[in-house]
Motif scaffolding. Structure first.
Motif, PDB file in Angstrom:
ATOM      1  N   ILE A   4      18.968  -4.888  10.505  1.00  0.00           N
ATOM      2  CA  ILE A   4      18.521  -3.575  10.038  1.00  0.00           C
ATOM      3  C   ILE A   4      17.464  -3.741   8.949  1.00  0.00           C
ATOM      4  N   LYS A   5      17.655  -4.705   8.081  1.00  0.00           N
ATOM      5  CA  LYS A   5      16.687  -4.958   7.003  1.00  0.00           C
ATOM      6  C   LYS A   5      15.351  -5.421   7.596  1.00  0.00           C
ATOM      7  N   MET A   6      15.443  -6.292   8.616  1.00  0.00           N
ATOM      8  CA  MET A   6      14.215  -6.781   9.252  1.00  0.00           C
ATOM      9  C   MET A   6      13.497  -5.639   9.982  1.00  0.00           C
ATOM     10  N   LEU A   7      14.226  -4.808  10.702  1.00  0.00           N
ATOM     11  CA  LEU A   7      13.617  -3.675  11.398  1.00  0.00           C
ATOM     12  C   LEU A   7      12.981  -2.687  10.418  1.00  0.00           C
ATOM     13  N   ALA A   8      13.643  -2.438   9.299  1.00  0.00           N
ATOM     14  CA  ALA A   8      13.091  -1.531   8.289  1.00  0.00           C
ATOM     15  C   ALA A   8      11.799  -2.122   7.717  1.00  0.00           C
ATOM     16  N   THR A   9      11.813  -3.429   7.465  1.00  0.00           N
ATOM     17  CA  THR A   9      10.611  -4.099   6.952  1.00  0.00           C
ATOM     18  C   THR A   9       9.474  -4.009   7.963  1.00  0.00           C
ATOM     19  N   MET A  10       9.787  -4.256   9.233  1.00  0.00           N
ATOM     20  CA  MET A  10       8.761  -4.178  10.279  1.00  0.00           C
ATOM     21  C   MET A  10       8.212  -2.757  10.396  1.00  0.00           C
ATOM     22  N   LEU A  11       9.095  -1.758  10.300  1.00  0.00           N
ATOM     23  CA  LEU A  11       8.669  -0.367  10.381  1.00  0.00           C
ATOM     24  C   LEU A  11       7.731  -0.023   9.226  1.00  0.00           C
ATOM     25  N   VAL A  12       8.063  -0.471   8.031  1.00  0.00           N
ATOM     26  CA  VAL A  12       7.199  -0.227   6.875  1.00  0.00           C
ATOM     27  C   VAL A  12       5.852  -0.921   7.068  1.00  0.00           C
ATOM     28  N   MET A  13       5.874  -2.145   7.588  1.00  0.00           N
ATOM     29  CA  MET A  13       4.617  -2.880   7.815  1.00  0.00           C
ATOM     30  C   MET A  13       3.743  -2.167   8.851  1.00  0.00           C
ATOM     31  N   VAL A  14       4.364  -1.671   9.937  1.00  0.00           N
ATOM     32  CA  VAL A  14       3.605  -0.945  10.964  1.00  0.00           C
ATOM     33  C   VAL A  14       3.027   0.337  10.389  1.00  0.00           C
ATOM     34  N   LEU A  15       3.811   1.063   9.598  1.00  0.00           N
ATOM     35  CA  LEU A  15       3.311   2.290   8.989  1.00  0.00           C
ATOM     36  C   LEU A  15       2.153   2.011   8.031  1.00  0.00           C
ATOM     37  N   LEU A  16       2.272   0.945   7.238  1.00  0.00           N
ATOM     38  CA  LEU A  16       1.167   0.583   6.342  1.00  0.00           C
ATOM     39  C   LEU A  16      -0.079   0.193   7.134  1.00  0.00           C
ATOM     40  N   PHE A  17       0.113  -0.534   8.226  1.00  0.00           N
ATOM     41  CA  PHE A  17      -1.024  -0.929   9.058  1.00  0.00           C
ATOM     42  C   PHE A  17      -1.715   0.295   9.643  1.00  0.00           C
ATOM     43  N   LEU A  18      -0.938   1.189  10.253  1.00  0.00           N
ATOM     44  CA  LEU A  18      -1.537   2.384  10.845  1.00  0.00           C
ATOM     45  C   LEU A  18      -2.177   3.276   9.784  1.00  0.00           C
ATOM     46  N   GLY A  19      -1.557   3.368   8.596  1.00  0.00           N
ATOM     47  CA  GLY A  19      -2.170   4.123   7.504  1.00  0.00           C
ATOM     48  C   GLY A  19      -3.499   3.516   7.096  1.00  0.00           C
ATOM     49  N   GLY A  20      -3.557   2.182   7.051  1.00  0.00           N
ATOM     50  CA  GLY A  20      -4.806   1.506   6.717  1.00  0.00           C
ATOM     51  C   GLY A  20      -5.882   1.739   7.767  1.00  0.00           C
ATOM     52  N   VAL A  21      -5.479   1.740   9.025  1.00  0.00           N
ATOM     53  CA  VAL A  21      -6.446   2.008  10.105  1.00  0.00           C
ATOM     54  C   VAL A  21      -7.000   3.421   9.971  1.00  0.00           C
ATOM     55  N   LEU A  22      -6.144   4.390   9.758  1.00  0.00           N
ATOM     56  CA  LEU A  22      -6.612   5.771   9.611  1.00  0.00           C
ATOM     57  C   LEU A  22      -7.509   5.927   8.386  1.00  0.00           C
ATOM     58  N   PHE A  23      -7.150   5.265   7.298  1.00  0.00           N
ATOM     59  CA  PHE A  23      -7.988   5.321   6.096  1.00  0.00           C
ATOM     60  C   PHE A  23      -9.352   4.690   6.371  1.00  0.00           C
ATOM     61  N   GLY A  24      -9.373   3.587   7.091  1.00  0.00           N
ATOM     62  CA  GLY A  24     -10.637   2.922   7.429  1.00  0.00           C
ATOM     63  C   GLY A  24     -11.510   3.779   8.322  1.00  0.00           C
ATOM     64  N   ILE A  25     -10.902   4.453   9.277  1.00  0.00           N
ATOM     65  CA  ILE A  25     -11.672   5.342  10.150  1.00  0.00           C
ATOM     66  C   ILE A  25     -12.276   6.484   9.341  1.00  0.00           C
ATOM     67  N   ASP A  26     -11.523   7.025   8.415  1.00  0.00           N
ATOM     68  CA  ASP A  26     -12.027   8.097   7.562  1.00  0.00           C
ATOM     69  C   ASP A  26     -13.192   7.607   6.704  1.00  0.00           C
ATOM     70  N   GLN A  27     -13.070   6.422   6.144  1.00  0.00           N
ATOM     71  CA  GLN A  27     -14.153   5.862   5.326  1.00  0.00           C
ATOM     72  C   GLN A  27     -15.401   5.616   6.167  1.00  0.00           C
ATOM     73  N   ALA A  28     -15.225   5.130   7.389  1.00  0.00           N
ATOM     74  CA  ALA A  28     -16.376   4.907   8.272  1.00  0.00           C
ATOM     75  C   ALA A  28     -17.062   6.215   8.609  1.00  0.00           C
ATOM     76  N   SER A  29     -16.275   7.263   8.815  1.00  0.00           N
ATOM     77  CA  SER A  29     -16.843   8.578   9.105  1.00  0.00           C
ATOM     78  C   SER A  29     -17.668   9.082   7.929  1.00  0.00           C
TER      79      SER A  29
END
Length: 117
Positions: A4-29
């Motif tokens: 459960i701890k590993m899955l929670a960590t992976m979920l947080v990492m995926v959310l941070l990654f997707l948040g970073g992608v969206l932020f990067g797309i906004d900056q490029a725009s």
């Protein structure tokens, strides 16, 4: 518990990654908007056309002007390109003939040497 701890960590990492992608797309725009020089979301203003009294069109695309060129000028440019293409064809044909002669000489020499051994 570790699973459960590993899955929670992976979920947080995926959310941070997707948040970073969206932020990067906004900056490029925003960067593209700054390069364009205006902050409108529609591209209707990017292309402007006008027709002057001499029936020539003046086209401006994102601030860069394009001029109307006559068909004769285009034909001259095409002829120059076509002439250079003909030169390339002649050079290619010459190359193939030289290869053919060279391969014939090598093959003849090979057959001659082969007959002795």
């Amino acid at each position: 518990m570790k699973m459960i701890k590993m899955l929670a960590t992976m979920l947080v990492m995926v959310l941070l990654f997707l948040g970073g992608v969206l932020f990067g797309i906004d900056q490029a725009s925003e960067g593209v908007t700054e390069i364009r020089g205006y902050s409108t979301d529609s591209l209707k203003e990017a292309v402007q056309t006008d027709k002057n009294k001499q029936d020539n069109y003046q086209i401006e695309v994102m601030g860069q002007e394009f001029e109307q060129v006559s068909v004769e000028d285009k034909e001259e440019k095409f002829q120059e390109i076509d002439d250079s293409h003909m030169t390339q064809k002649i050079a290619g044909t010459l190359e193939q003939s030289v290869k053919w002669v060279y391969n014939g000489l090598i093959q003849s020499a090979h057959e001659l040497v082969k007959s002795f051994f």
